[in-house]
Write a protein that holds these residues in place. Structure first.
Motif, PDB file in Angstrom:
ATOM      1  N   SER A 151     -32.202  15.156 -16.712  1.00 34.70           N
ATOM      2  CA  SER A 151     -32.532  15.848 -16.542  1.00 34.70           C
ATOM      3  C   SER A 151     -33.435  16.130 -14.679  1.00 34.70           C
ATOM      4  CB  SER A 151     -34.538  16.281 -17.574  1.00 34.70           C
ATOM      5  OG  SER A 151     -34.126  16.179 -18.905  1.00 34.70           O
ATOM      6  N   ALA A 152     -32.176  15.393 -14.123  1.00 36.43           N
ATOM      7  CA  ALA A 152     -32.933  15.242 -12.942  1.00 36.43           C
ATOM      8  C   ALA A 152     -32.663  16.281 -11.901  1.00 36.43           C
ATOM      9  CB  ALA A 152     -31.778  13.952 -12.401  1.00 36.43           C
TER      10      ALA A 152
ATOM     11  N   ARG B  39     -35.744  26.235  -9.635  1.00 33.75           N
ATOM     12  CA  ARG B  39     -35.212  26.011  -9.102  1.00 33.75           C
ATOM     13  C   ARG B  39     -33.612  26.650  -8.870  1.00 33.75           C
ATOM     14  NH1 ARG B  39     -38.988  24.524  -6.613  1.00 33.75           N
ATOM     15  NH2 ARG B  39     -39.706  23.485  -4.395  1.00 33.75           N
ATOM     16  N   GLY B  40     -33.662  27.115 -10.403  1.00 31.76           N
ATOM     17  CA  GLY B  40     -32.715  26.789 -11.314  1.00 31.76           C
ATOM     18  C   GLY B  40     -33.011  27.810 -12.689  1.00 31.76           C
ATOM     19  N   GLY B  41     -32.266  28.330 -13.035  1.00 35.07           N
ATOM     20  CA  GLY B  41     -31.823  28.959 -14.786  1.00 35.07           C
ATOM     21  C   GLY B  41     -31.196  28.387 -15.859  1.00 35.07           C
ATOM     22  N   HIS B  42     -30.652  27.699 -15.388  1.00 37.52           N
ATOM     23  CA  HIS B  42     -29.068  26.785 -16.464  1.00 37.52           C
ATOM     24  C   HIS B  42     -30.126  26.085 -17.121  1.00 37.52           C
ATOM     25  CE1 HIS B  42     -29.904  23.443 -12.991  1.00 37.52           C
ATOM     26  NE2 HIS B  42     -29.367  23.941 -12.739  1.00 37.52           N
ATOM     27  N   GLN B  43     -29.844  25.000 -17.548  1.00 41.74           N
ATOM     28  CA  GLN B  43     -30.405  24.424 -18.602  1.00 41.74           C
ATOM     29  C   GLN B  43     -30.989  23.054 -18.496  1.00 41.74           C
ATOM     30  OE1 GLN B  43     -28.468  23.525 -23.008  1.00 41.74           O
ATOM     31  NE2 GLN B  43     -26.742  25.229 -22.239  1.00 41.74           N
ATOM     32  N   MET B  44     -30.423  22.237 -17.305  1.00 37.35           N
ATOM     33  CA  MET B  44     -31.090  21.482 -16.981  1.00 37.35           C
ATOM     34  C   MET B  44     -32.539  21.175 -15.916  1.00 37.35           C
ATOM     35  SD  MET B  44     -29.258  17.889 -14.626  1.00 37.35           S
ATOM     36  CE  MET B  44     -27.704  17.301 -16.306  1.00 37.35           C
ATOM     37  N   ALA B  45     -32.056  22.129 -15.207  1.00 40.09           N
ATOM     38  CA  ALA B  45     -33.312  22.821 -14.457  1.00 40.09           C
ATOM     39  C   ALA B  45     -34.487  23.589 -15.190  1.00 40.09           C
ATOM     40  CB  ALA B  45     -32.834  23.736 -13.182  1.00 40.09           C
ATOM     41  N   VAL B  46     -34.256  23.933 -16.194  1.00 34.36           N
ATOM     42  CA  VAL B  46     -35.166  23.976 -17.563  1.00 34.36           C
ATOM     43  C   VAL B  46     -35.772  23.142 -17.688  1.00 34.36           C
ATOM     44  CG1 VAL B  46     -35.821  25.728 -18.914  1.00 34.36           C
ATOM     45  CG2 VAL B  46     -34.436  27.077 -17.671  1.00 34.36           C
ATOM     46  N   GLN B  47     -35.319  21.992 -18.268  1.00 31.60           N
ATOM     47  CA  GLN B  47     -35.298  20.841 -19.070  1.00 31.60           C
ATOM     48  C   GLN B  47     -36.821  20.237 -17.538  1.00 31.60           C
ATOM     49  OE1 GLN B  47     -36.242  20.066 -21.672  1.00 31.60           O
ATOM     50  NE2 GLN B  47     -36.939  17.925 -21.245  1.00 31.60           N
TER      51      GLN B  47
ATOM     52  N   PRO C  68     -38.850  12.426 -11.867  1.00 33.18           N
ATOM     53  CA  PRO C  68     -38.535  10.935 -13.078  1.00 33.18           C
ATOM     54  C   PRO C  68     -39.440  10.534 -12.546  1.00 33.18           C
ATOM     55  CG  PRO C  68     -36.682  11.688 -11.789  1.00 33.18           C
ATOM     56  CD  PRO C  68     -37.261  12.406 -10.827  1.00 33.18           C
ATOM     57  N   GLY C  69     -40.481  10.296 -11.527  1.00 33.31           N
ATOM     58  CA  GLY C  69     -42.057  10.510 -11.574  1.00 33.31           C
ATOM     59  C   GLY C  69     -43.451  10.661 -12.326  1.00 33.31           C
ATOM     60  N   ILE C  70     -42.981  11.996 -12.114  1.00 31.25           N
ATOM     61  CA  ILE C  70     -43.824  12.791 -13.220  1.00 31.25           C
ATOM     62  C   ILE C  70     -43.348  12.635 -14.695  1.00 31.25           C
ATOM     63  CG2 ILE C  70     -44.270  14.537 -14.001  1.00 31.25           C
ATOM     64  CD1 ILE C  70     -44.187  16.097 -10.617  1.00 31.25           C
TER      65      ILE C  70
END
Length: 381
Positions: free
Chosen positions: A28-29, A34-42, A252-254
């Motif tokens: 999920s990095a 900043r985007g609507g794709h799955q990884m940005a949403v995650q 990642p920290g959060i």
């Protein structure tokens, strides 16, 4: 290594903190918001879920009133520089960390802000009647640490909050030493601004922290830039938390912080404080049995956070800390701990002090090892 420097950074961390960070990096990095794709949403979901956990811990009604920061220092700078106006009077105390004192002194030099540092006794306690006596018609903010990072003294935040509400003054609380260790309820304690670290009592990684901003308080942002929202606008967006979170967040920290907060919630803050209190009492009793040892802060039996600062007669604190590290593999901190005013209150300005601080994963064996090592150092003087 016997680690007794938890007031600086807690260690070790719960294993799920590291696991969450690695999982985030692997899965999920992307950039949150900043985007609507799955990884940005995650990635965005990770930030939101951590906000929800923090809101639960601090009894905050709206999780979006929490803005992430790199650390408590950044959060305090946002609170002070974002709220204090030219000519305002601010009350603080003589046991504050430089993270409060230096921004206030900057505001005093730059904008003519008036600052009063309320004197504490040698144990770091303030008097509420003296606080009320210092309030002026143009007093706009009281900025106070929940617990001294040198003395372990716990300030009566709820009582200070009542005074602030009665006088219509905003209350800023530095929870660097208490978040995840003492109960914090922003509603019942009357806290308008709460700065907290992720890497101490919340058991998260370094580079994390945040600021709770009451919905009744508006701040000037500390940073201006991209937020992923209202990109067509020239000015910083008004919506929270975007207004105060320019730039890519430490996802990642959060993610790790979220797991640290979950751990704290599952264990229970009262349970955590009770365990640390038992260890502190054992440490104090052991050190008091060593001739020539002076302990700072509240007396034995009085409530404090997991900090025991001390001086050993005939020994420089920095030398004691060096010997503990090199000869006994015990990690403590010596010096002035970024709080020179507290050393003035404690009468240790000329020498500084050794600070040992327990955490949730500290043990009685760790404490006994420290006491035994200090005893050996004393015998060798």
């Amino acid at each position: 290594m016997i680690y007794l420097d938890n007031a600086a950074t807690s260690w070790p961390k719960p294993p799920q903190v590291t696991e969450a960070m690695v999982k985030c990096m692997n899965e999920s990095a992307a950039n949150p918001g900043r985007g609507g794709h799955q990884m940005a949403v995650q990635a965005s979901r990770i930030l939101f879920q951590t906000r929800v956990q923090l809101a639960k811990l601090f009894h905050i009604r709206n999780a979006n009133d929490i803005s992430f920061a790199a650390n408590t220092t950044e959060a305090l700078n946002l609170a002070i520089k974002g709220y204090v106006k030219p000519g305002m009077h601010v009350i603080s105390t003589t046991v504050e960390h430089n993270s409060i004192r230096r921004p206030l002194e900057f505001m005093a030099r730059k904008w003519g802000v008036e600052v009063t540092y309320l004197q504490t006794d040698r144990q770091g306690r303030i008097r509420l009647d003296e606080l009320e006596n210092e309030i002026r018609p143009h007093t706009g903010l009281i900025a106070v640490t929940h617990s001294s990072n040198l003395l372990g003294t716990i300030q009566p935040i709820a009582d200070i909050g009542k005074i602030c509400r009665h006088k219509e003054i905003r209350l800023l609380v530095d929870a660097a030493q208490t978040a995840g260790i003492l109960p914090v309820d922003v509603e019942s304690m009357g806290i308008d601004l709460l700065a907290f670290p992720g890497h101490k009592g919340l058991l998260g990684p370094q580079g994390t922290g945040g600021l709770y901003i009451s919905p009744e308080v508006e701040l000037e942002p500390l940073h201006h830039g991209g937020t992923g929202s209202q990109s067509e606008a020239v000015d910083q967006p008004q919506v929270r938390p975007d207004r105060y979170e320019s730039g890519t967040q430490n996802t990642p920290g959060i993610a790790g912080l979220g797991e640290g907060v979950r751990f704290v919630l599952n264990e229970g803050v009262d349970h955590i404080h009770a365990k640390e209190s038992r260890l502190v009492r054992r440490m104090m009793e052991g050190l008091m049995g060593i001739e020539g040892t002076e302990l700072l802060g509240p007396e034995l039996g009085e409530d404090r956070t997991g900090i025991v600062a001390f001086r050993l007669a005939g020994a420089d604190p920095s030398e004691v800390a060096f010997i503990l590290d090199q000869s006994f593999q015990i990690a403590v901190r010596a010096g002035y701990h970024c709080t020179p005013l507290a050393h003035q209150s404690a009468g240790t300005t000329e020498t500084g002090a050794v600070r040992a601080s327990v955490g949730y994963f500290s043990t009685e064996a760790d404490v006994d090892a420290l006491v035994g090592a200090v005893q050996e150092i004393k015998q060798g003087l």
